[in-house]
Enzyme design. Sequence first.
Site, PDB file in Angstrom:
ATOM      1  N   HIS A 159      38.863 -19.794  32.032  1.00  0.00           N
ATOM      2  CA  HIS A 159      40.079 -18.801  32.176  1.00  0.00           C
ATOM      3  C   HIS A 159      40.064 -18.283  33.534  1.00  0.00           C
ATOM      4  CE1 HIS A 159      36.995 -15.417  31.215  1.00  0.00           C
ATOM      5  NE2 HIS A 159      38.004 -14.845  31.989  1.00  0.00           N
ATOM      6  N   ASP A 189      35.142 -22.148  27.386  1.00  0.00           N
ATOM      7  CA  ASP A 189      35.362 -21.461  28.522  1.00  0.00           C
ATOM      8  C   ASP A 189      34.550 -21.623  29.684  1.00  0.00           C
ATOM      9  OD1 ASP A 189      36.735 -19.476  29.624  1.00  0.00           O
ATOM     10  OD2 ASP A 189      35.962 -17.755  28.922  1.00  0.00           O
ATOM     11  N   SER A 264      34.215 -11.862  35.044  1.00  0.00           N
ATOM     12  CA  SER A 264      34.208 -13.193  34.214  1.00  0.00           C
ATOM     13  C   SER A 264      33.758 -14.138  35.318  1.00  0.00           C
ATOM     14  CB  SER A 264      35.585 -13.331  33.738  1.00  0.00           C
ATOM     15  OG  SER A 264      35.925 -12.620  32.787  1.00  0.00           O
TER      16      SER A 264
END
Length: 453
Positions: A159, A189, A264
């Site tokens: 993402h 992911d 992230s």
Amino acid sequence: MSENNDFRHEEQGYNNPENLYHFNYNEQQNTPGDPGWAEAPAAAKKPSFWQKAGVKVTALLLACAVVGGAAGYGGAALSSSGKTTIRQSNRTASEITVKQVSGQTLMSPAEVYASTVNSVVSINCSSVSTNIFGQSVQSASSGSGFIITQDGYIVTNHHVVSGASSVTVTLHDGREYPATVVGSDSDYDVAVLKINATDLQPVTLGNSSSVNVGDSVLAIGNPLGELTFSMSQGIVSCCDRAINVDGTPFNMIQVDASINPGNSGGPLMNLYGEVVGIVSAKYSSYSDTTVEGLGFAIPIGDVQAIITDIMENGQVTDKPSFGITAGTMTEQMAAQYQIEQKSGAFVYSVNKGGAGEKAGLRMGDVITKVDSTDIASMEDLTAAKKGHKAGDTVTVTYFRDGSSHTTSLTFDVKADDTVQDSQQGQQNQQNQQDQQNGGNSFGSLYDYFFGRG
């Protein structure tokens, strides 16, 4: 203590030694033997020089003790000259040494940071989209990542780079490189990038299955896209936490370290400097409640083979597929279609020649179990595939015609399973029925799909 309060020692009478002894008696002359005769008390003896000095010294010591106590309470010492003194430590700071991460040396958080920060990267992305007026709009986003090989392969989240038209990687020493997205996978992911660089410092991967609740962990990354190469510390709050991120189920390591946008894709490390997870998500709110201390990381053991697959093939190969279109079974659907089973994965359609058709699944079946794993939703069905690859065979339990059945299903190679939201699936079915026979009764809808009568 109020500033108007001051420390004073009242020395009333102490400066005049004559006042130390005072007698109130009649000084008229008396003669022994006369009536009322009384012997006069002896005259008070004047204090000697040493007595006077002792009183003054005692008073001075008491005053110094009071003032010194007050000064100590306030954080400074009052010298005899009346000047304040700030105390300064002369401790020699401990030297932080950079160590080789081998999985054998337990380190302090400062040592972990010094030993691994050169393996962490900052990622900045830009993308171009078209607005409702047909105009091109450019946007930017940021994230983190870590170097996995000396020749420039970098791991981050899917993402972080999804939809990016350009990706720039910045190393800790300030060097910037344009990066190519080798491949990524939304189910896990995970994404792999490549930069044109050599002799980089790669991380050392650890064993995420050995992580325990209470273990200290460290996250290094790029929070807010500006606070580059920041480290936060916490503990493992839970292992194998099942959470749903935007409709995709994940098995996560839950931590209480500070995780913010921009973190992230960065590494989650233990105190041996090993990467045990990929920082992926954070709950900032839940049911209108502000949440703190809930961060999540993908266990590195769950995606290590995926990372290698992407590096070698540019994508995840041999991804398993049920060969069906399915969605979450709800109580509303059960009542609408007169099905006793109120939870599971509802089969909307079966791909011709696919794994589901070969296993005997039909439209209207409700999958309730895969091997020994209970299936209550489409998310559960998706999660059940993650431990398998194309060609693996599983036992599927499903509900049909008022009873449960089992069948063996061998996974296809995934092209792209269609996952429908249950409500959207119901609406699609409703629209098809309306178009064909102009009716929308529950009975006619059921007949159309399940062939009743």
